[in-house]
Structure formats: structure tokens, C-alpha cells
Design an enzyme around this catalytic site. Structure first.
Site, PDB file in Angstrom:
ATOM      1  N   SER A   1       1.024  -1.181  -0.204  1.00  0.00           N
ATOM      2  CA  SER A   1       0.117  -0.074  -0.011  1.00  0.00           C
ATOM      3  C   SER A   1       0.765   1.316  -0.121  1.00  0.00           C
ATOM      4  CB  SER A   1      -1.016   0.034   1.254  1.00  0.00           C
ATOM      5  OG  SER A   1      -1.817   1.155   1.401  1.00  0.00           O
ATOM      6  N   GLU A   2       0.857   1.920  -1.035  1.00  0.00           N
ATOM      7  CA  GLU A   2       1.825   2.926  -1.166  1.00  0.00           C
ATOM      8  C   GLU A   2       1.926   4.172  -0.089  1.00  0.00           C
ATOM      9  OE1 GLU A   2      -0.775   2.356  -3.325  1.00  0.00           O
ATOM     10  OE2 GLU A   2      -1.583   4.314  -4.342  1.00  0.00           O
ATOM     11  N   ASN A   3       0.932   4.182   0.747  1.00  0.00           N
ATOM     12  CA  ASN A   3       1.065   5.158   1.903  1.00  0.00           C
ATOM     13  C   ASN A   3       2.063   4.667   2.881  1.00  0.00           C
ATOM     14  OD1 ASN A   3      -0.980   3.450   2.157  1.00  0.00           O
ATOM     15  ND2 ASN A   3      -1.927   4.262   3.998  1.00  0.00           N
TER      16      ASN A   3
ATOM     17  N   SER B   1       8.590   4.533   0.519  1.00  0.00           N
ATOM     18  CA  SER B   1       7.575   3.794  -0.346  1.00  0.00           C
ATOM     19  C   SER B   1       7.619   3.773  -1.897  1.00  0.00           C
ATOM     20  CB  SER B   1       6.059   4.194   0.055  1.00  0.00           C
ATOM     21  OG  SER B   1       5.283   3.390  -0.581  1.00  0.00           O
TER      22      SER B   1
END
Lengths: 235, 207
Positions: free
Chosen positions: B45-47, B87
Site C-alpha cells: 500500500s503506497e502510503n 515507499s
């Protein structure tokens, strides 16, 4: 040097001025510096440029600073959750600079690391590349993006010691470390200030060298999209 | 019968191999997680998370634990957390094997448009431009035609681009297409869909 301040308003004393560039941590409403945003509203500072992945929602987070028209320009990757933002943007009251999310994070990190520019493949051949220098490396095009050097960083962490060593919690870390790094002054709000020596030095996410002022307070931590699954019925 | 959303997601899950680190977009791509079966797949999850778990049980939501769609989620025993620059460092650095994303338009040269419609509300590209520029393989999952019956698989995109020449494979309700030299190649047809139907629904060159 004393870094711990009594309140968000106190921590902002002497560091805010009209027209300043603020880097803010947070992703959506997760890990946002709620208390410092409230104090900025109270301070009345205006014509702000704010670098933040999102712009809050109506009535919470950066949405509060938008309602009071204290923000002149946003540097963000996604702003879809805020009707007041859209109203001001479409009427031309608010300037918006879209940044791909990773480019925004890297621009903050770079600024904090003393790197004024870097080349990235993100956005090559898109609207984002317009007006930017293109350079080839190993036969591929990259565009030049600039580091962000903010006047002030506002950041939320989970725990700090009084020297500013920070620990974040789960995905509330997000943009907070790079935002913290790129400001001339960095103010951090935490849920708990713990005694020096109680944080494991091997488990510090951001060392206190980046942190100038610390406050502790209660956080609402609003959830933007509450999603749950059903428990299997007991057999 | 063309594939429905779940069949498209199930077909997309077949693209994933043991050991892959994968980023799933919002919409149909999110459903892919339901079909990975026993494969050892780590979702990013790119957060700022690797090892994304399912939605929490009611009452166990944690405001500090969300996915890139801002939904509450859970962690797994393999989970790790990191900041946004790391990330996207792993995304830009090619460490994520594949991204499965939705699209408004895909062109025969692999151009992708999925972030804005001029004159309509612009919400932003989020992490989409970084993902398509950085990950190993970009797989688009979408309906072959829009609600007006117009092809979304085009000779050239008409909407502002998310990335140029980035798409490797399209999984639509009609089947599977690969971006190859000179156009698109039919890899597979959905059950009961003929090659003629696929060609008729596709504006792009099929080689």
C-alpha cells in the site's frame, strides 16, 4: 536546548509569517498534525503555500485552513475529498500544483537532504513534464524535479522524547518524516512525550536533529473511510 | 458471456506468481486480493506498508492503519511500515514486481490514461504516475468499452496521459491482450467471446 513547548500556539510563536511555505505530514486524515493546523487557524497567518499530499476534508485537517482562506496555494497529489477546496480552486481563488505522490515525497526528502533537484521517470511524456528539463540516462528520458525547502514543517508522530527523537505508528508515518526533514523549523505534535532513554535508539524512526519544537496533546484521529468485514457466524 | 468484475479479478490474479510484491489499485484491482489463493503474495500500500491484510472486524478499526484508498485495514505477521519517500523509492526503484490498475483509456503503444478528464473535476494522480513509471509490469483491468459502448482500447489515448508506453497487459471483460510491437496481441478470449467480437470492440490495431 529546550524543545518541549506547552501548546501548539506557543510552539508557533516567532516562526509564522504571511506568504510562508509549510510542509505538512499526513496521508488523507491519517497522521495529520491536527493541533498545529488548529493553531495556524488561530494565528491568522495568511497567503500560505502548503505542500501536503492531500488537503483534508471539509471542516477537518487542512480543510480548516482552506475555509478561513489562509491558504493561497497547495502542492498535492490528490485533493478529491474536499468540496470547499474544489469551490475555491474552480473559482480561481486557490492555486494548485499537482505533484505525483512519489515525486512530492522525494521533493521533500531531497530538500531535507540538501539536494536541490533530481531526475525521475515519473511523469515523463505527461502534463507533469511540461516546462521541465528532460535528460537521458542509459537511453531513457527523465525529468528534473526540484527539492522542497520549506519555511516550516508541521508533523504528527506517536511518541517523542524531549530531544525530539520520534517514533511513528503504523501507516500514520507516511509523509511525516520527509515533511519533517525539509523545513527550516520543524514542529512536531505527539500523543506522548516519553522520558529520555525510554525509546530504544535502534527503533527511532526520525532522529531529533530534524525536530526543533515538540508539543503533546489529544488527537481526534478521524477515520475517512471506515471499512469492516463481517465476523463469521459462530458454528 | 463476457467476464464480470469478479472473473476479471480472478483472471488478473493468475498473473501473480509466488514471492511477488504487488500493488493493487482501487476498484476491480482491489478484488484481485480475493483470488490469490495459496500463492505467497505481498501487497504494497503506497502510503507506507508492505503486507496489507484484510479489512478489520467491526470495532477493531485503527485510524493509524489505512490503505491508499484511505480505508481501514489490518496488518499481517509479515507487515512492515515505512515512510512515503521509501515507499515510492521501492516503486520507482523497480522493486515492486507488478501493479494492477484500472484505466479510462489504453493505447496500442502502451500509453495509459487514468487520472483526469478535462473539464471535469480533477482530483489528482495520487501515486499512479509513479507506479506506472516504476514497477516491473503494469496490468490494466477494465471494461473493454465505456458506458456509451465506445472502445477504451485505442490507437492513441485522447485523455491526458498517466504514463507513456507503460502498459504490458490488458485484462478486460472480453479477454486478455498484450502490448507488443505494432499493436495488441490477443492472448485469451473470455468464455463465449469470439475473436470477431473482440476485434469489433477494439479500436486499437490487433496484430
Amino acid at each position: 536546548m529546550k524543545k518541549v513547548y506547552g501548546s501548539a500556539a506557543e510552539a508557533l510563536e516567532g516562526v509564522v509569517f504571511d506568504g510562508m511555505l509549510i510542509a505538512a505530514g499526513g496521508f488523507g486524515l491519517c497522521g495529520i498534525p491536527e493541533l498545529l493546523i488548529d493553531a495556524l487557524v488561530e494565528s491568522g497567518v495568511k497567503d500560505l503555500t502548503v505542500a501536503s499530499n492531500n488537503a483534508g476534508v471539509d471542516g477537518f485537517g487542512l480543510g480548516k485552513l482552506l475555509e478561513t482562506r489562509q491558504i493561497r496555494k497547495m502542492m498535492s497529489s490528490y485533493v478529491g475529498e474536499n468540496a470547499e477546496f474544489m469551490r475555491q480552486y474552480l473559482s480561481g481563488e486557490l492555486e494548485l500544483e499537482f505533484n505525483p505522490q512519489g515525486t512530492l515525497a522525494e521533493r521533500m526528502r531531497a530538500g531535507g537532504a540538501g539536494i536541490p533537484g533530481f531526475y525521475t521517470k515519473t511523469g515523463v511524456g505527461t502534463q507533469i513534464a511540461e516546462g521541465k528539463e528532460v535528460k537521458q540516462f542509459r537511453g531513457e528520458d527523465y525529468i528534473l524535479e526540484e527539492g522542497i525547502f520549506a519555511d516550516l514543517s508541521i508533523v504528527k508522530a506517536w511518541k517523542a522524547d524531549d530531544t525530539g527523537n520520534l517514533v511513528f505508528r503504523k501507516t500514520a508515518r507516511n509523509f511525516n518524516p520527509p515533511a519533517a526533514m525539509c523545513g527550516k523549523v520543524c514542529i512536531v505534535e505527539v500523543e506522548e512525550i516519553v522520558p529520555r532513554g525510554s525509546l530504544d535508539p535502534d527503533h527511532i524512526h526520525l532522529p531529533g536533529i530534524y525536530v526543533h519544537r515538540i508539543i503533546q496533546g489529544e488527537h481526534e484521529k478521524r477515520i475517512e473511510q471506515r471499512t469492516v468485514r463481517k465476523r463469521e457466524a459462530a458454528q | 458471456m463476457p467476464w464480470d468484475r469478479n472473473q476479471m479479478a480472478a483472471r488478473a490474479a493468475e498473473e501473480l506468481e509466488d514471492g511477488m510484491y504487488v500493488n493493487l489499485g482501487i476498484g476491480i484491482p482491489t478484488l484481485v486480493a480475493n483470488y490469490v489463493g495459496d500463492k505467497d503474495i505481498t501487497l504494497q500500500s503506497e502510503n507506507g506498508m508492505l503486507g496489507m491484510g484484510p479489512f478489520p472486524f467491526e470495532g477493531e478499526e485503527d485510524p493509524d492503519l489505512i490503505n491508499a484508498g484511505k480505508q481501514t485495514i489490518t496488518e499481517l505477521s509479515r507487515t512492515s511500515y515505512f515512510d512515503s519517500s521509501m515507499s515510492f523509492g521501492m516503486i520507482r526503484g523497480g522493486k515492486i514486481a507488478a501493479a494492477i490498475l484500472g484505466a479510462m483509456e489504453v493505447a496500442e503503444n502502451g500509453d495509459l490514461a487514468n487520472w483526469m478528464i478535462p473539464g471535469k473535476l480533477v482530483k489528482g494522480m495520487g501515486g499512479a504516475m509513479d507506479l506506472v513509471a516504476g514497477v516491473g509490469k503494469v496490468i490494466v483491468v477494465m471494461d473493454h468499452q465505456n458506458k456509451h459502448g465506445e472502445s477504451k482500447v485505442l490507437k492513441a489515448c485522447t485523455l491526458p496521459l498517466t504514463g507513456t508506453g507503460v502498459v504490458n497487459r490488458i485484462i478486460s471483460n472480453l479477454g486478455v491482450l498484450d502490448v507488443v510491437e505494432g499493436g495488441l496481441k490477443i492472448v485469451e478470449l473470455a468464455d463465449g467471446v469470439s475473436e470477431e467480437e473482440m476485434r469489433a470492440a477494439t479500436e486499437a490495431t490487433i496484430v
